[in-house]
Design an enzyme around this catalytic site. Structure first.
Site, short mmCIF file in Angstrom:
data_model
loop_
_atom_site.label_atom_id
_atom_site.label_comp_id
_atom_site.label_asym_id
_atom_site.label_seq_id
_atom_site.Cartn_x
_atom_site.Cartn_y
_atom_site.Cartn_z
N ASP A 298 85.48 7.20 -0.22
CA ASP A 298 85.40 8.60 0.17
C ASP A 298 84.02 9.23 -0.01
O ASP A 298 83.88 10.44 0.08
CB ASP A 298 86.43 9.41 -0.63
CG ASP A 298 86.22 9.29 -2.14
OD1 ASP A 298 85.48 8.38 -2.56
OD2 ASP A 298 86.80 10.09 -2.88
N GLY A 325 62.64 3.94 18.59
CA GLY A 325 62.14 3.24 19.76
C GLY A 325 62.14 1.75 19.57
O GLY A 325 63.19 1.10 19.51
N GLY A 326 60.94 1.16 19.49
CA GLY A 326 60.83 -0.29 19.41
C GLY A 326 60.87 -0.89 20.81
O GLY A 326 61.04 -0.22 21.82
N THR A 328 63.05 -2.66 22.46
CA THR A 328 64.26 -2.54 23.26
C THR A 328 64.55 -1.10 23.69
O THR A 328 65.02 -0.86 24.80
CB THR A 328 65.46 -3.08 22.46
OG1 THR A 328 65.20 -4.43 22.09
CG2 THR A 328 66.74 -3.03 23.28
N ASP A 364 58.64 8.16 12.51
CA ASP A 364 57.69 7.24 13.13
C ASP A 364 58.14 6.99 14.56
O ASP A 364 59.33 6.80 14.82
CB ASP A 364 57.64 5.92 12.36
CG ASP A 364 56.75 4.90 13.05
OD1 ASP A 364 55.51 5.06 12.98
OD2 ASP A 364 57.28 3.96 13.66
N ASP A 366 57.74 4.54 17.80
CA ASP A 366 57.32 3.20 18.22
C ASP A 366 57.55 3.09 19.73
O ASP A 366 58.54 2.53 20.19
CB ASP A 366 58.12 2.14 17.45
CG ASP A 366 57.54 0.74 17.62
OD1 ASP A 366 56.81 0.52 18.60
OD2 ASP A 366 57.83 -0.12 16.79
N GLU A 368 56.61 1.63 23.14
CA GLU A 368 55.97 0.46 23.73
C GLU A 368 56.23 0.43 25.25
O GLU A 368 57.19 -0.18 25.69
CB GLU A 368 56.49 -0.81 23.06
CG GLU A 368 56.26 -0.82 21.55
CD GLU A 368 56.80 -2.07 20.87
OE1 GLU A 368 56.89 -3.14 21.52
OE2 GLU A 368 57.12 -1.98 19.67
N TYR A 369 55.37 1.13 26.09
CA TYR A 369 54.10 1.77 25.71
C TYR A 369 53.95 3.02 26.58
O TYR A 369 54.36 3.01 27.76
CB TYR A 369 52.91 0.85 25.97
CG TYR A 369 52.99 -0.42 25.17
CD1 TYR A 369 52.53 -0.46 23.84
CD2 TYR A 369 53.56 -1.55 25.72
CE1 TYR A 369 52.61 -1.64 23.12
CE2 TYR A 369 53.65 -2.72 24.98
CZ TYR A 369 53.19 -2.76 23.69
OH TYR A 369 53.30 -3.91 22.96
N MET A 434 49.44 -2.40 16.22
CA MET A 434 50.25 -3.62 16.27
C MET A 434 49.39 -4.83 16.63
O MET A 434 49.46 -5.38 17.74
CB MET A 434 51.42 -3.43 17.25
CG MET A 434 52.42 -2.39 16.77
SD MET A 434 53.87 -2.22 17.86
CE MET A 434 53.15 -1.31 19.22
N TYR A 436 49.34 -7.94 16.44
CA TYR A 436 50.07 -9.21 16.46
C TYR A 436 50.72 -9.32 17.83
O TYR A 436 50.66 -8.38 18.64
CB TYR A 436 51.11 -9.29 15.34
CG TYR A 436 51.89 -8.02 15.09
CD1 TYR A 436 52.91 -7.63 15.95
CD2 TYR A 436 51.61 -7.19 14.00
CE1 TYR A 436 53.63 -6.47 15.75
CE2 TYR A 436 52.33 -6.03 13.78
CZ TYR A 436 53.33 -5.67 14.66
OH TYR A 436 54.05 -4.51 14.45
N TRP A 574 55.48 -6.42 9.95
CA TRP A 574 56.79 -6.62 10.56
C TRP A 574 57.30 -8.00 10.15
O TRP A 574 56.65 -8.98 10.50
CB TRP A 574 56.70 -6.55 12.09
CG TRP A 574 58.04 -6.76 12.72
CD1 TRP A 574 58.64 -7.95 13.02
CD2 TRP A 574 58.98 -5.75 13.08
NE1 TRP A 574 59.88 -7.74 13.55
CE2 TRP A 574 60.12 -6.40 13.60
CE3 TRP A 574 58.96 -4.35 13.01
CZ2 TRP A 574 61.23 -5.71 14.07
CZ3 TRP A 574 60.07 -3.66 13.46
CH2 TRP A 574 61.19 -4.33 13.99
#
Length: 594
Positions: A298, A325-326, A328, A364, A366, A368-369, A434, A436, A574
């Site tokens: 509860d 975001g991200g 996907t 934040d 994110d 892309e893009y 980012m 990477y 990440w």
């Protein structure tokens, strides 16, 4: 319904009327929940005598404005501010040593006082059994970045001291039988307030010791004044079996300054919940919970949000941002950009929802893009990111963090040039570049190349796809170096069908991965395919027909040296679950930024 109970000093106590005396029963109150406009309460009645109780009655007073609104396992009545609970027909008999509980929901801010059970004191005290004295002033020794040892002069009691409750920043963190306590999992360069209370053989607690202020070593917080931010993914609680508690057991929580919780969805022009079950519905047992306390059916929220709340109590300097975001879910930003103010309002209402507002220190983004292509292509215009960040800053205000993950494509006319990042940066606390995923098996046949090169090198497949080029381009656009954080991947990217050890070889496709072809966690690669070379500040490995590139503790250290030399704000990575169980990469990042 056993959960941390919020009363002065946040401790579980029995409330008593010292003028009464009885040894046959005790009654102890716990505030089980607090959702702002109301609360849950529970009393436990215990037979501490040698004969069977055939009934029990618990009485207490509430201050004006506090009341019981619903109850169970007892019949509760009131007369003014005086409340009385009587046993049901089926739970009134208690053998010696047995106990029973009843509960209720209430409204108002007050706490119970003047408790009596069967007409006597709720703490079972007897004449002459006084509470213990206050312990002496605590002293901290062996002070390190993340630990210290607290000692204190003993308290006195007429019948003997049974133990001591230790409080850090007002919350109980331990109960010990001796006069010392080794505290660990602390943040470096952080000030903590400690006090101690004694508990006698009857369970009575005395007054607290004088409070002492202790600052851990390390200076300016963990890792000095540099940002060390890690992403925690909500989907990690499923197949990866990675939970907030892993941040504690790995030692990583004490070595970062910020956590980005990924991801919230962006759809319909608004910020939305990403995974309700993982975010705030999944329940944790005591063994899996950050503080060793199990969730109850509860409580207002459970899931990662409640675990992150508990984490912040252990690491009070830790900042947590909700990332939206991200890869996907970035497709929703285009619609959001059409009405930045409405988008910002939706995000603020979600992040600052009263159920979890205390968990998050900001937002934040994110995307892309912006005005470029990722999983889908956006054509909202160069000013869209600037307008969005301006609206977010206006709505979230100066007291919250507003940040973004941004592209590292420094090619002429590339993604950095596609949007007004400099205009957007004025509204942001920092930007996570980012650096990477420059190269990977989207180029199925190669050439093999490090996915996170720090610098360019002879034969790099795409000039401008390296970390230094991105950092220099952002700086050239007028973004202060101190607002830029360097990105590290806690994973590798790899090809199969490769015969050449050096970068630049051909391949037949992606190498096998645990969750995704061509992608594998560092914790796996360090053993399955140890690095045998380095190029452009990133390790690579050729084992059998597979070729991988990834960062190691040594290359992380070299990249952190670069970040410090460039005057960057710090670094981010990440994501947590790719690291070893003892936080090998986080430790390397932390040590190198000090």
């Amino acid at each position: 319904m056993l959960i941390a109970f919020i009363l002065p000093l946040g401790v579980l106590i029995g409330l008593s009327n010292p003028a009464a005396a009885a040894t046959s029963a005790t009654a102890t109150y716990t505030k089980t929940q607090d959702w702002g406009t109301g609360f849950g309460g529970q009393w436990v009645v215990k037979n501490t005598g040698t004969t069977t109780l055939t009934s029990w009655t618990v009485e207490w007073d509430y201050p004006a404005g506090t009341r019981v609104t619903g109850f169970w396992d007892a019949d509760i009545t009131s007369s003014g501010n005086h409340w009385t609970a009587k046993n049901k027909s089926w739970n009134g008999t208690l053998a010696p040593g047995a106990s029973v509980s009843f509960g209720y929901n209430g409204a108002g801010p007050g706490a119970p006082s003047g408790c009596k059970v069967n007409g006597a004191s709720c703490d079972g005290s007897t004449p002459g059994d006084n509470p213990p004295s206050a312990p002496g002033t605590p002293v901290a020794g062996n002070i390190q970045d993340h630990s210290l040892t607290l000692t204190w002069p003993a308290a006195t009691d007429d019948n003997g001291v049974q133990g001591y409750d230790v409080f850090r920043n007002g919350s109980k963190v331990a109960t010990v039988t001796g006069t010392s306590f080794p505290d660990s999992g602390l943040a470096a360069g952080t000030t903590y307030l400690y006090s101690v209370t004694a508990r006698d053989t009857a369970g009575q607690t005395g007054p607290p010791s004088p409070e002492v202020s202790v600052t851990t070593t390390g200076g300016g917080g963990p890792g000095g004044d540099k940002i060390r931010l890690g992403y925690f993914t909500n989907w990690g609680v499923y197949q990866r079996n990675y939970h907030v508690k892993n941040l504690v057991t790995s030692g990583s929580a004490g070595k970062v300054t910020h956590i980005n919780y990924a991801f919230g969805n962006v759809t319909g022009g608004a910020c939305q919940i990403g995974d309700a079950y993982a975010d705030y519905q999944k329940t944790y047992d005591a063994a899996s919970s950050v503080d060793g306390v199990a969730d109850t059916w509860d409580q207002p929220i459970a899931g990662n949000f409640n675990q992150l709340r508990k984490l912040k109590k252990l690491y009070p300097n830790l900042k947590i941002l909700w990332s939206f975001g991200g890869w996907t879910w970035s497709g929703g930003f285009g619609q959001a950009a059409q009405n930045p103010a409405a988008f910002a309002e939706s995000c603020y209402r979600l992040v600052e929802d009263p159920r979890w507002a205390d968990v998050f220190d900001g937002i934040d983004i994110d995307w892309e893009y912006p005005n470029a292509c990722g999983l889908s292509c956006d054509s909202s215009g160069s000013a869209s990111l600037r307008n969005m960040m301006s609206a977010l800053r206006a709505r979230f205000g100066a007291g919250n963090l507003v940040t973004a993950a941004v592209t590292a494509d420094a090619t002429p006319g590339g993604k950095i040039d596609a949007a007004d990042y400099a205009g957007a940066a004025q509204y942001m606390d920092f930007l996570n570049v980012m650096t990477y995923d420059f190269f990977g098996t989207w180029a199925r046949t190669g050439p093999t190349a490090p996915h996170s090169p720090l610098t360019s090198y002879a034969g790099i497949p795409t000039p401008g796809f390296d970390s230094d080029s991105a950092i220099q381009k952002y700086k050239a656009k007028g973004i202060p170096a101190a607002k830029l954080n360097l990105g590290i991947g806690f994973y590798g990217r790899g090809w199969t069908g490769v015969t050449q050890s050096a970068p630049g070889g051909t391949a037949t496709g992606p190498a096998p991965g645990t969750y995704e072809q061509g992608n594998e966690d560092y914790k796996v690669l360090r053993n399955s395919c140890p690095s045998n070379g380095t190029i452009a500040g990133t390790a690579y490995a050729h084992c059998g027909s597979n070729w991988w590139s990834y960062d190691t503790p040594a290359t992380v250290a070299s990249k952190m040296a670069y970040a410090k030399n460039q005057g960057l704000g710090g670094a981010f990575f990440w994501e947590f679950s790719g690291d070893t169980a003892n936080g090998e990469l986080v430790t390397a990042l932390d040590n190198a930024l000090k």
